[in-house]
Design a protein around this motif. Sequence first.
Motif, PDB file in Angstrom:
ATOM      1  N   THR A   1      -3.533  -2.364  -8.485  1.00 26.92           N
ATOM      2  CA  THR A   1      -4.209  -2.995  -7.472  1.00 26.92           C
ATOM      3  C   THR A   1      -4.071  -4.497  -7.258  1.00 26.92           C
ATOM      4  O   THR A   1      -3.960  -5.209  -8.234  1.00 26.92           O
ATOM      5  CB  THR A   1      -5.782  -2.665  -7.347  1.00 26.92           C
ATOM      6  OG1 THR A   1      -5.848  -1.159  -7.600  1.00 26.92           O
ATOM      7  CG2 THR A   1      -6.562  -3.151  -6.269  1.00 26.92           C
ATOM      8  N   ALA A   2      -4.051  -5.035  -6.081  1.00 29.70           N
ATOM      9  CA  ALA A   2      -3.752  -6.551  -6.010  1.00 29.70           C
ATOM     10  C   ALA A   2      -5.214  -6.890  -4.836  1.00 29.70           C
ATOM     11  O   ALA A   2      -5.668  -6.314  -4.126  1.00 29.70           O
ATOM     12  CB  ALA A   2      -2.591  -6.980  -5.164  1.00 29.70           C
TER      13      ALA A   2
ATOM     14  N   ASP B   1      -2.219   5.910   8.172  1.00 30.65           N
ATOM     15  CA  ASP B   1      -2.270   6.349   6.512  1.00 30.65           C
ATOM     16  C   ASP B   1      -2.011   4.947   5.809  1.00 30.65           C
ATOM     17  O   ASP B   1      -2.861   5.028   4.592  1.00 30.65           O
ATOM     18  CB  ASP B   1      -0.941   6.985   6.361  1.00 30.65           C
ATOM     19  CG  ASP B   1      -0.654   8.336   7.093  1.00 30.65           C
ATOM     20  OD1 ASP B   1      -1.893   8.873   7.601  1.00 30.65           O
ATOM     21  OD2 ASP B   1       0.533   8.839   7.375  1.00 30.65           O
ATOM     22  N   PHE B   2      -1.516   3.825   6.199  1.00 30.53           N
ATOM     23  CA  PHE B   2      -1.629   2.762   5.769  1.00 30.53           C
ATOM     24  C   PHE B   2      -2.953   2.092   5.433  1.00 30.53           C
ATOM     25  O   PHE B   2      -3.386   1.408   4.288  1.00 30.53           O
ATOM     26  CB  PHE B   2      -0.782   1.686   6.218  1.00 30.53           C
ATOM     27  CG  PHE B   2      -0.763   0.178   5.752  1.00 30.53           C
ATOM     28  CD1 PHE B   2      -0.110   0.248   4.075  1.00 30.53           C
ATOM     29  CD2 PHE B   2      -1.164  -0.690   6.150  1.00 30.53           C
ATOM     30  CE1 PHE B   2      -0.306  -0.991   3.625  1.00 30.53           C
ATOM     31  CE2 PHE B   2      -1.161  -2.018   5.627  1.00 30.53           C
ATOM     32  CZ  PHE B   2      -0.570  -1.902   4.150  1.00 30.53           C
ATOM     33  N   MET B   3      -3.874   2.360   6.504  1.00 31.91           N
ATOM     34  CA  MET B   3      -5.371   1.835   6.459  1.00 31.91           C
ATOM     35  C   MET B   3      -6.100   2.498   5.182  1.00 31.91           C
ATOM     36  O   MET B   3      -7.090   1.906   4.714  1.00 31.91           O
ATOM     37  CB  MET B   3      -6.146   2.362   7.661  1.00 31.91           C
ATOM     38  CG  MET B   3      -5.645   1.087   8.958  1.00 31.91           C
ATOM     39  SD  MET B   3      -6.931   1.497  10.212  1.00 31.91           S
ATOM     40  CE  MET B   3      -6.468   3.270  10.660  1.00 31.91           C
ATOM     41  N   LYS B   4      -5.729   3.559   4.748  1.00 37.85           N
ATOM     42  CA  LYS B   4      -6.182   4.289   3.594  1.00 37.85           C
ATOM     43  C   LYS B   4      -5.905   3.524   2.313  1.00 37.85           C
ATOM     44  O   LYS B   4      -6.713   3.842   1.299  1.00 37.85           O
ATOM     45  CB  LYS B   4      -6.131   5.861   3.443  1.00 37.85           C
ATOM     46  CG  LYS B   4      -6.494   6.470   4.716  1.00 37.85           C
ATOM     47  CD  LYS B   4      -5.918   7.978   4.732  1.00 37.85           C
ATOM     48  CE  LYS B   4      -6.278   8.682   6.074  1.00 37.85           C
ATOM     49  NZ  LYS B   4      -5.740  10.229   5.826  1.00 37.85           N
ATOM     50  N   GLU B   5      -4.942   2.802   2.347  1.00 41.84           N
ATOM     51  CA  GLU B   5      -4.680   2.218   1.250  1.00 41.84           C
ATOM     52  C   GLU B   5      -4.921   0.812   0.802  1.00 41.84           C
ATOM     53  O   GLU B   5      -4.699  -0.014  -0.087  1.00 41.84           O
ATOM     54  CB  GLU B   5      -3.206   1.917   1.033  1.00 41.84           C
ATOM     55  CG  GLU B   5      -2.493   3.476   0.868  1.00 41.84           C
ATOM     56  CD  GLU B   5      -0.879   3.602   1.026  1.00 41.84           C
ATOM     57  OE1 GLU B   5      -0.287   2.536   0.810  1.00 41.84           O
ATOM     58  OE2 GLU B   5      -0.331   4.849   0.903  1.00 41.84           O
ATOM     59  N   TYR B   6      -5.943   0.021   1.579  1.00 38.45           N
ATOM     60  CA  TYR B   6      -6.432  -1.071   1.475  1.00 38.45           C
ATOM     61  C   TYR B   6      -7.919  -0.971   2.031  1.00 38.45           C
ATOM     62  O   TYR B   6      -8.432  -0.411   2.605  1.00 38.45           O
ATOM     63  CB  TYR B   6      -5.608  -2.160   2.201  1.00 38.45           C
ATOM     64  CG  TYR B   6      -5.627  -2.319   3.533  1.00 38.45           C
ATOM     65  CD1 TYR B   6      -6.612  -2.828   4.420  1.00 38.45           C
ATOM     66  CD2 TYR B   6      -4.650  -1.615   4.377  1.00 38.45           C
ATOM     67  CE1 TYR B   6      -6.839  -2.956   5.918  1.00 38.45           C
ATOM     68  CE2 TYR B   6      -4.577  -1.490   5.811  1.00 38.45           C
ATOM     69  CZ  TYR B   6      -5.621  -2.139   6.498  1.00 38.45           C
ATOM     70  OH  TYR B   6      -5.798  -2.085   7.649  1.00 38.45           O
ATOM     71  N   GLU B   7      -8.903  -1.968   1.173  1.00 39.73           N
ATOM     72  CA  GLU B   7     -10.319  -2.060   1.473  1.00 39.73           C
ATOM     73  C   GLU B   7     -10.450  -3.559   1.883  1.00 39.73           C
ATOM     74  O   GLU B   7      -9.904  -4.392   1.196  1.00 39.73           O
ATOM     75  CB  GLU B   7     -11.012  -1.540   0.526  1.00 39.73           C
ATOM     76  CG  GLU B   7     -10.849   0.121   0.443  1.00 39.73           C
ATOM     77  CD  GLU B   7     -11.474   0.915   1.459  1.00 39.73           C
ATOM     78  OE1 GLU B   7     -12.278   0.048   2.047  1.00 39.73           O
ATOM     79  OE2 GLU B   7     -10.991   1.894   1.709  1.00 39.73           O
ATOM     80  N   GLY B   8     -11.500  -3.600   2.507  1.00 40.03           N
ATOM     81  CA  GLY B   8     -12.165  -5.170   2.670  1.00 40.03           C
ATOM     82  C   GLY B   8     -13.671  -5.099   2.462  1.00 40.03           C
ATOM     83  O   GLY B   8     -14.303  -4.185   2.974  1.00 40.03           O
TER      84      GLY B   8
ATOM     85  N   ARG C   1       1.571  -5.809  -0.211  1.00 38.50           N
ATOM     86  CA  ARG C   1       0.764  -5.212   0.773  1.00 38.50           C
ATOM     87  C   ARG C   1      -0.616  -6.199   1.073  1.00 38.50           C
ATOM     88  O   ARG C   1      -0.758  -6.613   2.085  1.00 38.50           O
ATOM     89  CB  ARG C   1       0.239  -3.940   0.432  1.00 38.50           C
ATOM     90  CG  ARG C   1       1.692  -2.929   0.462  1.00 38.50           C
ATOM     91  CD  ARG C   1       1.046  -1.556   0.034  1.00 38.50           C
ATOM     92  NE  ARG C   1       1.801  -0.413   0.225  1.00 38.50           N
ATOM     93  CZ  ARG C   1       1.765   0.457   0.160  1.00 38.50           C
ATOM     94  NH1 ARG C   1       0.471   1.314  -0.317  1.00 38.50           N
ATOM     95  NH2 ARG C   1       2.749   1.906   0.594  1.00 38.50           N
ATOM     96  N   VAL C   2      -1.337  -6.658   0.139  1.00 45.19           N
ATOM     97  CA  VAL C   2      -2.315  -7.360   0.308  1.00 45.19           C
ATOM     98  C   VAL C   2      -2.201  -8.698   0.970  1.00 45.19           C
ATOM     99  O   VAL C   2      -2.749  -9.174   1.726  1.00 45.19           O
ATOM    100  CB  VAL C   2      -3.179  -7.553  -1.129  1.00 45.19           C
ATOM    101  CG1 VAL C   2      -2.427  -8.685  -1.864  1.00 45.19           C
ATOM    102  CG2 VAL C   2      -4.780  -7.877  -0.770  1.00 45.19           C
ATOM    103  N   ARG C   3      -0.896  -9.271   0.657  1.00 45.52           N
ATOM    104  CA  ARG C   3      -0.587 -10.701   1.284  1.00 45.52           C
ATOM    105  C   ARG C   3      -0.194 -10.400   2.822  1.00 45.52           C
ATOM    106  O   ARG C   3      -0.618 -10.937   3.640  1.00 45.52           O
ATOM    107  CB  ARG C   3       0.850 -11.038   0.599  1.00 45.52           C
ATOM    108  CG  ARG C   3       1.403 -12.410   1.240  1.00 45.52           C
ATOM    109  CD  ARG C   3       2.416 -13.167   0.874  1.00 45.52           C
ATOM    110  NE  ARG C   3       2.359 -13.472  -0.655  1.00 45.52           N
ATOM    111  CZ  ARG C   3       2.518 -13.132  -1.754  1.00 45.52           C
ATOM    112  NH1 ARG C   3       3.333 -11.898  -1.700  1.00 45.52           N
ATOM    113  NH2 ARG C   3       2.377 -13.438  -2.909  1.00 45.52           N
TER     114      ARG C   3
ATOM    115  N   THR D   1      -3.650  -1.047  -2.924  1.00 45.29           N
ATOM    116  CA  THR D   1      -3.068  -0.485  -3.890  1.00 45.29           C
ATOM    117  C   THR D   1      -1.341  -0.344  -3.426  1.00 45.29           C
ATOM    118  O   THR D   1      -1.134  -0.286  -2.249  1.00 45.29           O
ATOM    119  CB  THR D   1      -3.697   0.901  -4.084  1.00 45.29           C
ATOM    120  OG1 THR D   1      -3.697   1.510  -2.856  1.00 45.29           O
ATOM    121  CG2 THR D   1      -5.249   0.567  -4.443  1.00 45.29           C
ATOM    122  N   GLY D   2      -0.737   0.129  -4.606  1.00 44.55           N
ATOM    123  CA  GLY D   2       0.668   0.365  -4.313  1.00 44.55           C
ATOM    124  C   GLY D   2       1.280   1.191  -5.564  1.00 44.55           C
ATOM    125  O   GLY D   2       0.460   1.406  -6.441  1.00 44.55           O
ATOM    126  N   ASP D   3       2.547   1.273  -5.402  1.00 42.15           N
ATOM    127  CA  ASP D   3       3.279   2.162  -6.475  1.00 42.15           C
ATOM    128  C   ASP D   3       3.327   1.142  -7.632  1.00 42.15           C
ATOM    129  O   ASP D   3       3.451   1.530  -9.028  1.00 42.15           O
ATOM    130  CB  ASP D   3       4.485   2.792  -6.039  1.00 42.15           C
ATOM    131  CG  ASP D   3       4.188   3.747  -4.977  1.00 42.15           C
ATOM    132  OD1 ASP D   3       3.220   4.283  -4.909  1.00 42.15           O
ATOM    133  OD2 ASP D   3       5.261   3.983  -4.209  1.00 42.15           O
TER     134      ASP D   3
END
Length: 506
Positions: free
Chosen positions: A55-56, A104-111, A134-136, A124-126
């Motif tokens: 996670t970043a 699908d990408f919206m499920k891998e980051y949160e605000g 991704r977070v940047r 999150t990422g591999d």
Amino acid sequence: MTTRTTPEPAPAAPLLDLHTLVVTVRRRRRLWGSMALLGLVGGAGTAVLLPPEPTAVTKVLVAHQEDQPTDPGTLIRTDVALLHTTRIAGRALEALGSPEKPEDFMKEYEGSGLTNNVLQIEATGDGEAEAVARVRAVADAFVADHVRRLREAADAEARTLLDQRDRLRDELAEVNRAIGDDTPESGSGASADRESLFARRAELTSQITEFGQRAAQARVGTPRLVAGTQIVDAPRAVRHSVPATAATNAGIGLALGLALGLAVAAVGTVVADRPVLRRDVAAHLGASVIAELPRATRGLWRRRRIRAARARLTVSLARTVRDSAEPVSLLELGCARTAGVLALDLAAALPAERPAVVVDGLPDARLAGRRPRPGGPVVVGAQDATAGARRELRLGVGSVAPGTSWTDLPYLGTRTVLVVRAGHGSAAWLHTVARQLAEQHIEVIGVVLIDPDPRDRTDGTLWDAPPSPPRGGGSRTSRQHEVGRPRIERLPKWAARVPDSEQEAR
């Protein structure tokens, strides 16, 4: 004249006895202890076997044009909702060069909004590098979209003000044209029209100046908001400590397992309704608790104490049954092995002038099938219960567990000592045992409670029970006619209070 006395009604039993509930739950500590341990191990295992994804995280300072000191957080919640849109996700994927779908990408980051103007973004990422990228990308896409919306709003406001200014300028030109076309004429009417035109021209000039200033201010404030919206915390990978995560998850699992175990134990206690306290066992069986025997443990000191307690119990039972003219039995409920050992010890403790023959009536005939010890008591099967000399005392061992043949119990003994394991039988089955023994005319000398609760301070004596017949001399039939009246059977209080039918009540 005879006077009838109405017996006082028995006090109503409480719907939920907290004392019994606490004692029973404490006795089931293996259940809730095992579930707590399982939760502890499971929580610690999830931290090792299922580590969190890389996670970043980054933080973005968001400037709003409508910022107010009393804002309850509506603006930052709006930004969080805008962060989870396909437009932001699509632009972030374009920057990453990823063919993944925005949905699908919206499920891998949160605000989440930390304050009214600080937005935290997690992705999150591999791997850690992918999570940081991704977070940047998401943060840059959000900042660019927010700046674009600020500029579009400022341009739209300025354009509206300038359009209004141009309309006023056109109207001012018409007023000036009217003033120029006006010819000086005498009369009060012409003078009044001229003054109204001059007043209108002055008003329009003032409004045109005001709209021009407002349009300039709308564009001037935008750069400040644009400069205020920026990434204040550079994207970085979140470090996860396996020991700390394992300790946290283990604590949570321990608490959840313990709570679940206590709940299951409490519900099982209420549903099963298995008496544990000596007062409840005595009340349901209609016989007093005359002795107790702790549960066997592995500790050396505890084993010595249990052997001493069993020796005292054997001596006490020997005093009770040695002068009995009738066969005596030990009927077990949930403790067949303990009852068999007590029967052998009791037979060995009886005097030599009147030896005892142990009649094995247990379902598996565990006593009759064992190898006899030299000098030990004689053990025979239930089929040989009538054999033996008249001077010998028959000491039967049987069971009152579900499936018992009640009509065979009198052949084991017309007087009995119930050996009951605390918490083994339900209240309904204890009622059944008491009624069946009363119908078979088997006198209950008392109850030996196995594995009692060490903190039980209740009284197991039935003070209002009728006195027992004398132990020695004569048969049961002769004792029934010695007093010139039928023998009064000893029934439990619940059986005497609640008749089975109207005819029995009469």
